[in-house]
Design a protein around this motif. Structure first.
Motif, PDB file in Angstrom:
ATOM      1  N   THR A   1       0.771  -1.324   0.221  1.00 26.88           N
ATOM      2  CA  THR A   1      -0.031   0.077  -0.017  1.00 26.88           C
ATOM      3  C   THR A   1       0.712   1.089   0.063  1.00 26.88           C
ATOM      4  OG1 THR A   1      -1.725  -1.142   1.213  1.00 26.88           O
ATOM      5  CG2 THR A   1      -1.675   1.243   1.211  1.00 26.88           C
ATOM      6  N   ARG A   2       0.553   2.124  -0.760  1.00 24.51           N
ATOM      7  CA  ARG A   2       1.305   3.189  -1.058  1.00 24.51           C
ATOM      8  C   ARG A   2       0.292   4.547  -1.288  1.00 24.51           C
ATOM      9  NH1 ARG A   2       7.167   2.645  -2.795  1.00 24.51           N
ATOM     10  NH2 ARG A   2       7.322   0.479  -3.292  1.00 24.51           N
ATOM     11  N   THR A   3      -0.074   5.074  -0.175  1.00 25.31           N
ATOM     12  CA  THR A   3      -1.264   6.028  -0.165  1.00 25.31           C
ATOM     13  C   THR A   3      -0.990   7.180   0.742  1.00 25.31           C
ATOM     14  OG1 THR A   3      -3.901   6.267  -0.430  1.00 25.31           O
ATOM     15  CG2 THR A   3      -2.912   4.822   1.415  1.00 25.31           C
ATOM     16  N   GLY A   4      -1.882   8.138   0.683  1.00 23.63           N
ATOM     17  CA  GLY A   4      -2.027   9.198   1.682  1.00 23.63           C
ATOM     18  C   GLY A   4      -1.410  10.528   1.070  1.00 23.63           C
ATOM     19  N   ASN A   5      -1.960  11.608   1.646  1.00 23.74           N
ATOM     20  CA  ASN A   5      -1.473  13.042   1.191  1.00 23.74           C
ATOM     21  C   ASN A   5       0.023  13.194   0.846  1.00 23.74           C
ATOM     22  OD1 ASN A   5      -4.254  13.829   1.244  1.00 23.74           O
ATOM     23  ND2 ASN A   5      -4.046  14.575   3.482  1.00 23.74           N
ATOM     24  N   GLY A   6       0.600  12.890   1.875  1.00 29.14           N
ATOM     25  CA  GLY A   6       2.209  12.820   1.899  1.00 29.14           C
ATOM     26  C   GLY A   6       2.834  12.157   0.383  1.00 29.14           C
ATOM     27  N   GLN A   7       2.243  10.919   0.030  1.00 30.70           N
ATOM     28  CA  GLN A   7       2.657   9.993  -0.921  1.00 30.70           C
ATOM     29  C   GLN A   7       2.292  10.751  -2.206  1.00 30.70           C
ATOM     30  OE1 GLN A   7       3.916   6.495  -1.034  1.00 30.70           O
ATOM     31  NE2 GLN A   7       4.907   7.150   0.941  1.00 30.70           N
ATOM     32  N   TRP A   8       0.879  11.341  -2.322  1.00 29.99           N
ATOM     33  CA  TRP A   8       0.508  12.074  -3.258  1.00 29.99           C
ATOM     34  C   TRP A   8       1.213  13.280  -3.758  1.00 29.99           C
ATOM     35  CZ3 TRP A   8      -5.140  11.149  -1.108  1.00 29.99           C
ATOM     36  CH2 TRP A   8      -5.429   9.961  -1.035  1.00 29.99           C
ATOM     37  N   ILE A   9       1.446  14.192  -2.652  1.00 31.38           N
ATOM     38  CA  ILE A   9       2.338  15.258  -2.868  1.00 31.38           C
ATOM     39  C   ILE A   9       3.611  14.965  -3.440  1.00 31.38           C
ATOM     40  CG2 ILE A   9       3.256  17.292  -1.757  1.00 31.38           C
ATOM     41  CD1 ILE A   9       1.009  17.079   0.295  1.00 31.38           C
ATOM     42  N   ALA A  10       4.436  14.001  -2.967  1.00 29.84           N
ATOM     43  CA  ALA A  10       5.415  13.469  -3.354  1.00 29.84           C
ATOM     44  C   ALA A  10       5.482  13.081  -4.785  1.00 29.84           C
ATOM     45  CB  ALA A  10       6.240  12.415  -2.540  1.00 29.84           C
ATOM     46  N   GLU A  11       4.434  12.149  -5.093  1.00 29.90           N
ATOM     47  CA  GLU A  11       4.398  11.837  -6.546  1.00 29.90           C
ATOM     48  C   GLU A  11       4.176  13.245  -7.678  1.00 29.90           C
ATOM     49  OE1 GLU A  11       4.883   8.999  -8.726  1.00 29.90           O
ATOM     50  OE2 GLU A  11       6.102   9.141  -6.972  1.00 29.90           O
TER      51      GLU A  11
ATOM     52  N   ALA B   1       8.623  11.284  -0.631  1.00 22.60           N
ATOM     53  CA  ALA B   1       8.313  10.079   0.396  1.00 22.60           C
ATOM     54  C   ALA B   1       7.860   9.240  -0.392  1.00 22.60           C
ATOM     55  CB  ALA B   1       6.970  10.635   1.022  1.00 22.60           C
ATOM     56  N   SER B   2       7.642   9.205  -1.830  1.00 18.28           N
ATOM     57  CA  SER B   2       6.913   7.829  -2.731  1.00 18.28           C
ATOM     58  C   SER B   2       8.160   7.260  -3.411  1.00 18.28           C
ATOM     59  CB  SER B   2       6.087   8.542  -3.541  1.00 18.28           C
ATOM     60  OG  SER B   2       6.952   9.489  -4.401  1.00 18.28           O
ATOM     61  N   THR B   3       9.473   7.578  -3.188  1.00 25.00           N
ATOM     62  CA  THR B   3      10.605   7.231  -3.911  1.00 25.00           C
ATOM     63  C   THR B   3      10.315   7.585  -5.627  1.00 25.00           C
ATOM     64  OG1 THR B   3       9.835   4.733  -4.308  1.00 25.00           O
ATOM     65  CG2 THR B   3      10.899   5.449  -2.140  1.00 25.00           C
ATOM     66  N   SER B   4       9.691   8.303  -5.931  1.00 30.68           N
ATOM     67  CA  SER B   4       9.661   8.973  -7.241  1.00 30.68           C
ATOM     68  C   SER B   4       9.437   8.011  -8.444  1.00 30.68           C
ATOM     69  CB  SER B   4      10.912   9.566  -7.482  1.00 30.68           C
ATOM     70  OG  SER B   4      10.950  10.230  -8.739  1.00 30.68           O
ATOM     71  N   PHE B   5       7.985   7.417  -8.334  1.00 26.58           N
ATOM     72  CA  PHE B   5       7.698   6.699  -9.362  1.00 26.58           C
ATOM     73  C   PHE B   5       7.774   7.618 -10.822  1.00 26.58           C
ATOM     74  CE2 PHE B   5       5.315   2.921  -7.870  1.00 26.58           C
ATOM     75  CZ  PHE B   5       5.700   2.763  -6.695  1.00 26.58           C
TER      76      PHE B   5
ATOM     77  N   VAL C   1       3.843   2.877 -12.621  1.00 24.01           N
ATOM     78  CA  VAL C   1       2.870   2.561 -11.616  1.00 24.01           C
ATOM     79  C   VAL C   1       1.970   1.489 -12.046  1.00 24.01           C
ATOM     80  CG1 VAL C   1       0.858   3.260 -10.663  1.00 24.01           C
ATOM     81  CG2 VAL C   1       2.474   4.878 -10.735  1.00 24.01           C
ATOM     82  N   PHE C   2       1.778   1.294 -13.147  1.00 27.17           N
ATOM     83  CA  PHE C   2       1.010   0.153 -13.845  1.00 27.17           C
ATOM     84  C   PHE C   2       1.994  -1.121 -13.752  1.00 27.17           C
ATOM     85  CE2 PHE C   2      -0.414  -2.422 -17.567  1.00 27.17           C
ATOM     86  CZ  PHE C   2      -1.706  -2.559 -17.342  1.00 27.17           C
ATOM     87  N   GLY C   3       3.168  -1.006 -14.248  1.00 24.79           N
ATOM     88  CA  GLY C   3       3.989  -2.256 -14.348  1.00 24.79           C
ATOM     89  C   GLY C   3       4.275  -2.751 -12.806  1.00 24.79           C
TER      90      GLY C   3
END
Length: 221
Positions: free
Chosen positions: A118-128, A163-167, A173-175
């Motif tokens: 699971t990778r979710t939350g405001n911090g992860q989305w802002i990071a992406e 925070a997301s390690t930069s996808f 993301v799909f792969g």
């Protein structure tokens, strides 16, 4: 360059990029003895090197987008024919999935799987959003002949400062959804990442346009 050759280059490049990202994550996790920081460092180094080489190899053929957000921006700028956008995105997505399966085959893992990470939350989305914004801004403003090194360097840095390690890539993301490994992302987490990436890319286009306005034109008459 003919469209079929460009599409083949995009498919191969995206597949190999995902193989680098996911495969180095699997190897790093197996060899790091549970040290997550060491695993991420190894994953980063492999990604930086692989991304640089792949851009250099496939750039002259297809532009080496490997990323639907990049292709969309290039189509908007007229640097990619509008009719080529959907085929580009399609082969990028298929290539990303095949890259994940290739890793599983190489490491004797179950071929067909879905990530449970699971990778979710405001911090992860802002990071992406930040990761994609920076990536597109680098691509749009890199001096001629230096984009491959600058993109690889930025992604390597963003592995660590986001925070997301930069996808920073909807195809990635799909792969990664298809690999329950160190680099994976659960299907439920994917939509938030993709939306954040597209928003970051759009913002980069706007900022680049503002930065490109001549100083005289920006002053009131």
């Amino acid at each position: 360059m003919s469209l079929p050759r460009q599409l083949l280059a995009e498919a191969l490049g995206t597949a190999l990029l995902l193989a680098v990202v996911i495969g180095s994550g699997v190897m790093a996790e197996r060899l790091s003895g549970g040290n997550v920081a060491l695993a991420l460092l190894a994953n980063t180094m492999a990604t930086v090197g692989g991304l640089y080489v792949l851009i250099e190899v496939f750039g002259p053929i297809s532009g080496a987008h490997f990323n639907p957000a990049v292709s969309a921006v290039m189509a908007w700028r007229g640097e990619l024919p509008a009719g080529a956008l959907l085929p580009y995105v399609a082969v990028q997505l298929v290539g990303a999935m095949l890259g994940a399966w290739l890793v599983h085959a190489m490491f004797d893992m179950t071929l067909l799987q879905f990530s449970t990470k699971t990778r979710t939350g405001n911090g992860q989305w802002i990071a992406e959003g930040v990761a994609s914004f920076g990536l597109l801004l680098v691509i749009l403003r890199a001096p001629a002949g230096r984009a491959s090194a600058m993109v690889a360097a930025y992604i390597g840095a963003a592995y660590w400062f986001t925070a997301s390690t930069s996808f920073a890539n909807p195809a990635a993301v799909f792969g990664r959804m298809f690999s329950d490994s160190f680099a994976g992302i659960s299907p439920a987490s994917a939509p938030g990442f993709v939306l954040a990436e597209l928003a970051g890319a759009a913002l980069a286009v706007l900022v680049n346009r503002w930065l490109s306005i001549p100083a005289a034109a920006s002053l009131p008459s």
